[in-house]
Design a protein around this motif. Sequence first.
Motif, short mmCIF file in Angstrom:
data_model
loop_
_atom_site.label_atom_id
_atom_site.label_comp_id
_atom_site.label_asym_id
_atom_site.label_seq_id
_atom_site.Cartn_x
_atom_site.Cartn_y
_atom_site.Cartn_z
N ASP A 140 0.87 -1.39 0.18
CA ASP A 140 0.07 -0.04 -0.02
C ASP A 140 0.78 1.08 -0.04
O ASP A 140 0.23 2.30 0.01
N SER A 141 2.19 1.21 0.05
CA SER A 141 2.77 2.37 0.03
C SER A 141 2.96 3.07 -1.41
O SER A 141 3.11 2.61 -2.42
N ALA A 142 2.32 4.20 -1.09
CA ALA A 142 2.36 5.08 -2.34
C ALA A 142 3.54 5.63 -3.01
O ALA A 142 4.52 5.86 -2.07
N ARG A 143 3.63 5.60 -4.14
CA ARG A 143 4.89 5.90 -4.81
C ARG A 143 4.67 7.09 -5.81
O ARG A 143 5.83 7.65 -5.96
N VAL A 144 3.79 7.06 -6.47
CA VAL A 144 3.64 8.50 -7.44
C VAL A 144 2.13 8.98 -7.33
O VAL A 144 1.31 8.03 -6.75
N VAL A 145 2.21 10.27 -7.69
CA VAL A 145 1.01 10.66 -7.94
C VAL A 145 0.95 11.33 -9.56
O VAL A 145 1.92 12.15 -9.77
N LEU A 146 0.30 10.59 -10.06
CA LEU A 146 0.14 10.68 -11.87
C LEU A 146 -0.93 11.40 -12.27
O LEU A 146 -1.99 11.04 -12.10
N PHE A 147 -0.98 12.67 -12.81
CA PHE A 147 -1.96 13.34 -13.23
C PHE A 147 -2.42 12.65 -14.37
O PHE A 147 -1.80 12.61 -15.38
N THR A 148 -3.83 12.53 -14.46
CA THR A 148 -4.45 12.17 -15.95
C THR A 148 -4.12 13.36 -16.84
O THR A 148 -4.01 14.48 -16.54
N SER A 149 -4.39 13.18 -18.10
CA SER A 149 -4.27 13.80 -19.09
C SER A 149 -5.21 15.11 -19.09
O SER A 149 -4.52 16.15 -19.77
N GLY A 150 -6.23 15.25 -18.64
CA GLY A 150 -7.10 16.24 -18.68
C GLY A 150 -7.76 16.63 -19.89
O GLY A 150 -8.18 17.83 -19.82
N THR A 151 -7.99 15.67 -20.88
CA THR A 151 -8.51 16.11 -21.96
C THR A 151 -10.00 16.50 -21.83
O THR A 151 -10.86 17.00 -22.60
N THR A 152 -10.60 16.07 -20.55
CA THR A 152 -11.97 16.19 -20.39
C THR A 152 -12.26 16.91 -19.21
O THR A 152 -13.42 16.82 -18.47
N GLY A 153 -11.43 17.74 -18.77
CA GLY A 153 -11.55 18.67 -17.57
C GLY A 153 -10.16 18.72 -16.87
O GLY A 153 -8.90 18.36 -17.34
N ARG A 154 -10.20 19.17 -15.56
CA ARG A 154 -9.16 19.39 -14.63
C ARG A 154 -8.51 18.16 -14.35
O ARG A 154 -9.04 17.15 -14.19
N PRO A 155 -7.13 18.00 -14.61
CA PRO A 155 -6.36 16.67 -14.39
C PRO A 155 -6.58 16.25 -12.84
O PRO A 155 -6.64 17.22 -11.94
N LYS A 156 -6.69 15.00 -12.63
CA LYS A 156 -6.98 14.69 -11.33
C LYS A 156 -5.59 13.44 -11.14
O LYS A 156 -5.03 13.08 -12.03
N GLY A 157 -5.16 13.72 -9.87
CA GLY A 157 -3.68 12.80 -9.39
C GLY A 157 -4.11 11.49 -9.14
O GLY A 157 -4.59 11.26 -7.78
N ALA A 158 -3.72 10.47 -9.92
CA ALA A 158 -4.04 9.14 -9.64
C ALA A 158 -2.75 8.75 -8.67
O ALA A 158 -1.79 8.88 -9.10
N VAL A 159 -2.97 8.26 -7.75
CA VAL A 159 -1.87 7.59 -6.54
C VAL A 159 -1.80 5.97 -6.95
O VAL A 159 -2.86 5.31 -6.58
N LEU A 160 -0.36 5.93 -7.13
CA LEU A 160 -0.12 4.58 -7.52
C LEU A 160 0.75 3.93 -6.43
O LEU A 160 1.58 4.67 -6.17
#
Length: 478
Positions: A135-155
């Motif tokens: 469960d250790s979070a490694r990255v916050v990857l922002f979605t491309s935002g083609t349909t709105g403000r990007p959201k940060g996916a936590v992987l």
Amino acid sequence: MFGCPIREGARVHPEAEALTYAGHSWSYGALDAEVNRWVAALEARGIGAGQRVALLSTNQPACVFLFWALGRLGALLAPLNARLTRAELAPLVEDIAPALTLAMGALRDRLPGAESLETFASSSTSTICGSLTEDSARVVLFTSGTTGRPKGAVLTEGNFRASCRASAENLGSHPAPRWLGTLPLFHVGGLAMLTRTSYEGGCLVLHERFDADATSRAIDEGVTHVSLVATTLERVLDVRAGHRVPETFKLALIGGGPVPVFLLERARAVGLLALQTYGLTEACSQVTTESPAEADGKTAGRPLPGTQVRIVGDDGEARGPGEEGNIEVRGPTVMAGYWNRPDATREAFRDGWLHTKDLGALDARGRLTVLSRRTDLIVRGGENIYPAEVEAVLANHPSVQEAAVIGVPDARWGEVPVAFLAPRTGQPRPDAQGLETWCRESLAGFKLPTRFVWVDTLPRNAMGKLERTALRKVLTEG
């Protein structure tokens, strides 16, 4: 509990090659020593568990050093899209509230207060190497935002390791894979290759960006795997001009949508195995991928081992084989959630299933066909039109390099499809009547585009995704 694979590699096979870039090479032992310097620099800045470090850079070895150093400290990397403007980057940085911001010199003016990536590493070293859990979070990857403000996916660490295991099981094991890294490291595909090679004791052959000639040379020089999209695959095949790939090259993963049949045939003719795949940031890259044993280019393949895919209606009820509906995903590669967006996270999940907002169908063999994003669906007089279906027909025309179809408002039908076409070099451009005749051979009348617009190239973002909003602007501004 998991340790750092670079530290483990330095212990088990210190002389094995781990990373190459622009004529430079790092063994696992040398890479471990370099990461130790970055850990020391981060420690000196007080970076610790749970803190975020924002990064703005093209593909550079320093990005690799930073990623593994942050993992040893339990901190998170937030890589930002190097194509974004200062105005676009500002809200993303505000969202993640980084304890440290780094940028390569050429991009520092876009991130006020960013420190230089090139000069950050310490002259001292630190051997600290904390353990990570699933469960250790490694990255916050922002979605491309083609349909709105990007959201940060936590992987998480578990997401990356599960993705590696599942991909290896599907593609077949390799004693020391050499993945060509041309996808940006601020993209989930780039990070998937970075982590996959390290977990498997392989080597990341890092390039700053995609170049067809350099990619072709890398294939001849021993690269075993590469990730491409249809357009970049074609550019590599053009460069090779019929020259067969060596036996050392195993396969190419092709994302970004369906691949024209003629292109797959060209690849096979030179011994290049191209496997179609479907994935998304929120599921740590691949969700489904063709297997080498049954690749026919007709679908995006079966779900990877350990991953479940289902098709459901708007009522949430499961659909049967061949029935169209919403694509949902469940399994160990699915993200922990969106960073600081609890409402968006709740909206994304339904009874433990990730609602992808993509539309598709599973055949009787469990293989996925992706039809469209929900937001791209065109409804003409009550009939659904999936852009991907029309685009696939147009892309198989000998004069069309690539195609994109969008819906535009229409007083009579509500919406009608309009096709944008990039021409194939050296081929004549057919007129609208010729294109309509071509489409009628494969498509029902209501699916036919009402207009065909020729453009030099189709607009794509840094992830290679089509920017349909830019195409709509072409119509409104034209």
